[in-house]
Design a protein around this motif. Structure first.
Motif, PDB file in Angstrom:
ATOM      1  N   ILE A  69       0.823  -1.219   0.000  1.00  0.00           N
ATOM      2  CA  ILE A  69       0.000   0.000   0.000  1.00  0.00           C
ATOM      3  C   ILE A  69       0.854   1.265   0.000  1.00  0.00           C
ATOM      4  O   ILE A  69       0.660   2.169  -0.822  1.00  0.00           O
ATOM      5  CB  ILE A  69      -0.964  -0.007   1.208  1.00  0.00           C
ATOM      6  N   LYS A  74       1.146   3.944  -3.264  1.00  0.00           N
ATOM      7  CA  LYS A  74       1.235   5.389  -3.019  1.00  0.00           C
ATOM      8  C   LYS A  74       2.427   6.019  -3.733  1.00  0.00           C
ATOM      9  O   LYS A  74       2.261   7.010  -4.469  1.00  0.00           O
ATOM     10  CB  LYS A  74       1.315   5.658  -1.522  1.00  0.00           C
ATOM     11  N   THR A 398       1.732  13.613   1.572  1.00  0.00           N
ATOM     12  CA  THR A 398       0.357  13.322   1.180  1.00  0.00           C
ATOM     13  C   THR A 398      -0.490  14.590   1.144  1.00  0.00           C
ATOM     14  O   THR A 398      -1.311  14.781   0.234  1.00  0.00           O
ATOM     15  CB  THR A 398      -0.263  12.300   2.157  1.00  0.00           C
ATOM     16  N   LEU A 418     -11.599  11.934  -1.919  1.00  0.00           N
ATOM     17  CA  LEU A 418     -11.881  10.497  -1.977  1.00  0.00           C
ATOM     18  C   LEU A 418     -10.620   9.698  -2.300  1.00  0.00           C
ATOM     19  O   LEU A 418     -10.414   8.597  -1.754  1.00  0.00           O
ATOM     20  CB  LEU A 418     -12.959  10.236  -3.038  1.00  0.00           C
ATOM     21  N   ALA A 421      -7.696  10.586   0.820  1.00  0.00           N
ATOM     22  CA  ALA A 421      -8.051  10.275   2.211  1.00  0.00           C
ATOM     23  C   ALA A 421      -7.524   8.918   2.692  1.00  0.00           C
ATOM     24  O   ALA A 421      -6.980   8.831   3.800  1.00  0.00           O
ATOM     25  CB  ALA A 421      -9.566  10.361   2.396  1.00  0.00           C
ATOM     26  N   PRO A 422      -7.655   7.826   1.910  1.00  0.00           N
ATOM     27  CA  PRO A 422      -7.126   6.542   2.404  1.00  0.00           C
ATOM     28  C   PRO A 422      -5.624   6.587   2.679  1.00  0.00           C
ATOM     29  O   PRO A 422      -5.153   6.032   3.691  1.00  0.00           O
ATOM     30  CB  PRO A 422      -7.457   5.569   1.267  1.00  0.00           C
ATOM     31  N   PHE A 423      -4.853   7.239   1.802  1.00  0.00           N
ATOM     32  CA  PHE A 423      -3.411   7.354   2.031  1.00  0.00           C
ATOM     33  C   PHE A 423      -3.119   8.154   3.286  1.00  0.00           C
ATOM     34  O   PHE A 423      -2.257   7.795   4.089  1.00  0.00           O
ATOM     35  CB  PHE A 423      -2.732   8.013   0.826  1.00  0.00           C
ATOM     36  N   ILE A 425      -5.077   8.630   5.894  1.00  0.00           N
ATOM     37  CA  ILE A 425      -5.479   7.879   7.082  1.00  0.00           C
ATOM     38  C   ILE A 425      -4.410   6.863   7.457  1.00  0.00           C
ATOM     39  O   ILE A 425      -4.031   6.733   8.636  1.00  0.00           O
ATOM     40  CB  ILE A 425      -6.832   7.181   6.839  1.00  0.00           C
ATOM     41  N   ILE A 426      -3.873   6.146   6.469  1.00  0.00           N
ATOM     42  CA  ILE A 426      -2.816   5.171   6.742  1.00  0.00           C
ATOM     43  C   ILE A 426      -1.572   5.866   7.294  1.00  0.00           C
ATOM     44  O   ILE A 426      -0.956   5.406   8.265  1.00  0.00           O
ATOM     45  CB  ILE A 426      -2.479   4.371   5.456  1.00  0.00           C
TER      46      ILE A 426
END
Length: 639
Positions: A69, A74, A398, A418, A421-423, A425-426
């Motif tokens: 991930i 990324k 990020t 959208l 955000a996942p990157f 958050i990680i």
């Protein structure tokens, strides 16, 4: 016909292969040495009450999915496309975001400064941790256990590090050609050791199932976060993938990771996990407690342990070299972008512009590295200090990437949120997990980053304030030109170049020259040197010239933040500008910073800014002006 069609393709393939090999040697050195300590340290976080089979698979699953991930998706697939004319890294992203927001968002500069400050915190830890962990491997060599006491390990580590930093002034061009082949052998060795031990416990492949990682975190509470902080050690060095894009290009970096480095790292971690599973099974059968161990070096048979330690040491030296040269490049960019004062920068290669050496940065890094080694005394103790700076930089990266995809790429804000955000958050989860280890050693990079942030903030605010005060007391250049045309002083042959930060006002050196020498050159060039938010400016497009009257010319030289500044050469490109009877003289103003009776800055900030200003590099050397053509005139600026 066939020859002309296929020869270029073959040449391109050969060049691509060489660039990929070079990227393997430089870009992946840091992340490539993580197997020395990452799995061991992650497993150690859950070793207090014994290590179970589920914990081994859970930790391994976290490591494998971190590589997938964070690094693959990324950095390799996404952030490698967010380049600034081919250049990457946190400051290149800052420059790209600042250009996209037209310089109106202060948060962009704040993020860039934070990223740069955190990088320096990381730069002192990587050489110390990687070299120390490799030297500690000598303890696993049969017959060396008693000899390699802690003082011996520390002395040998210090000797290697001192030697590494001592040769920096000679440049790395002569040995850089060895980086790729040595690292290629290193990654082949990683893969080979991994495959060999996977055969002992094929069930280790179950770790690719992300449910093992989820179950581990769900079942370990706060302890799981400590493990997650240690697991992050597997992806340290990922920033180098985008920071070195300008040297190798996006494609070689992507090919090197996807086809070679990522498989080798994954196989090695699986091999370490398989070895740990075998050890856990054997201990359980014997009714004995299962202890954590130095899994990487134990993968090699006794007869090959010593060669493996030597190869690991070479790999860690290369990883350290990559971080050191990265610190030089980042410093050069920070100076060009106005985040730091000018420092002495030496070119170490006539063929490669990127080969530079910054003495002050070199010796400060060495001092920090040696203090770290002497303070923590083991790689396990130092590992806790590693993750905070890297995770902090990743959060900054990020955030800048969000601004770029929204403002520069033209995505809608909903789509940008959208996607990013996942990157984020990680990254925040990893950062939070590492923050828990502040007391164990995480305070070190935070302290270094805080010191660098203070210097950056002081320099930027002090410089901006000094320019404003100079402008308040300045005289418009047009007014000076009109006054001199009405009452002309004695004219002398030649061209006078007055370096200034603002061409709208008469330089103090010009006014002092008129006051004391009561003479004026026939041609006077009021010159400002600007740094663009692009890495390079084509030489033919650097100079802008505007004539004020027959004796005065306003000019601006634009450089990219990675260009080498050479004022005389670039002025000489303008036909007839300097080629006049009487030669050319360069007038440089030397400002002394003084505390005003009504201060505009806090006292401590004025003192620190004055110190930085006084000790910045000589502008004559910085602008590459021949010393025998320079006239220096001083003035005072009160803050």
């Amino acid at each position: 016909m066939d020859t002309t069609t296929h020869e270029p393709a073959a040449g391109n393939r050969k060049r691509l292969a060489l660039l990929t090999l070079g990227a393997i040697g430089v870009v992946y050195g840091d992340i490539g040495t993580s197997p020395l300590y990452a799995f061991r340290e992650a497993l150690a976080q859950c070793a207090d009450d014994g290590i179970t089979r589920g914990e081994i698979l859970g930790v391994l699953s976290l490591a494998l999915w971190a590589l997938i991930i964070v690094v693959t998706v990324k950095y390799v697939l996404f952030l490698s496309r967010a380049d600034n004319n081919g250049e990457g890294g946190v400051l290149s992203l800052m420059a790209l975001a600042r250009r996209a927001t037209q310089g109106k968002w202060p948060i962009v500069v704040v993020l860039g400064a934070m990223g740069a400050a955190l990088f320096f915190g990381d730069a002192i830890i990587t050489p110390a941790l990687s070299v120390l962990s490799a030297v500690e491997g000598l303890r696993t060599v049969p017959g060396f256990q008693q000899v390699m006491t802690s003082p011996v390990v520390l002395m040998l580590t210090a000797a290697i590090l001192i030697g590494l930093f001592a040769i920096q002034s000679r440049g790395t061009a002569s040995v850089a050609s060895l980086f790729g082949p040595v690292c290629a052998v290193w990654f082949v060795t990683l893969a080979g050791l991994g495959v060999w031990h996977i055969m002992d416990a094929p069930k280790v492949l179950l770790a690719f199932n992300p449910l093992y990682a989820v179950d581990f975190l769900a079942g370990h509470g706060v302890a799981g976060l400590f493990v997650l902080g240690a697991v992050f050690l597997t992806v340290t060095g990922a920033e180098a993938l985008i920071a070195d894009m300008g040297h190798f290009g996006r494609l070689p970096i992507q090919i090197g990771w996807l086809s070679f480095v990522w498989p080798a790292l994954s196989l090695n971690y699986l091999g370490q996990g398989a070895l740990a599973l075998s050890g856990q099974r054997a201990a359980e059968a014997a009714g004995q407690p299962f202890a954590n161990a130095d899994w990487f070096f134990l993968m090699a048979p006794d007869s090959l342990r010593a060669p493996l330690v030597i190869l690991a040491t070479l790999a860690t030296i290369i990883a350290s070299q990559a971080v050191i040269t990265g610190a030089y490049s980042l410093t050069q960019q920070a100076i060009a972008l106005g985040l730091l004062p000018r420092l002495t920068i030496r070119q170490t290669s006539a063929a490669q512009i990127g080969q530079i050496y910054i003495p002050l940065v070199n010796w400060l890094l060495l001092l920090g590295v040696l203090i770290l080694v002497g303070t923590f005394r083991s790689s396990s103790a130092m590992a806790a200090a590693y993750g905070i700076a890297v995770t902090g930089t990743m959060v900054v990266t990020t955030c800048l990437a969000f601004i770029i995809v929204w403002r520069a790429w033209g995505w809608t804000i909903e789509l940008a949120v959208l996607f990013i955000a996942p990157f984020l958050i990680i990254d925040l989860i990893f950062f939070g997990a590492n923050i828990l280890r502040v007391a164990e050693g995480g305070w070190v990079p935070l302290m270094v980053a805080s010191a660098m942030a203070l210097i950056i903030f002081t320099w930027m605010r002090g410089r901006r304030t000094a320019l404003r005060r100079s402008g308040e007391n300045g005289v418009a250049m047009e007014e000076v030109a009109k006054a001199l045309s009405r009452h002309p002083p004695v004219l002398v042959d030649g061209v006078a170049v007055f370096l200034t930060s603002d061409t709208a006002y008469a330089p103090s050196a010009l006014l002092h020259n008129l006051k004391h020498n009561k003479a004026l050159h026939r041609t006077n060039l009021i010159l400002a040197v600007r740094t663009a938010e692009a890495p390079h400016i084509v030489p033919g497009k650097r100079l802008e010239v505007q004539r004020i009257d027959e004796h005065f010319v306003r000019a601006t030289l634009h450089y990219g933040y990675m260009d080498v500044i050479d004022v005389p050469s670039d002025l000489g490109r303008e036909e007839g500008l300097l080629a006049q009877r009487g030669g050319t003289s360069f007038f440089v103003g030397r400002n002394a910073i003084r505390r005003a009776s009504r201060p505009v800055l806090p006292g401590w900030m004025t003192m620190l800014y004055a110190f930085l200003h006084r000790n910045s590099a000589d502008p004559v050397v910085w602008f590459n002006i021949p010393a025998n053509r320079v006239v220096e005139l001083g003035s005072q600026v009160e803050l």
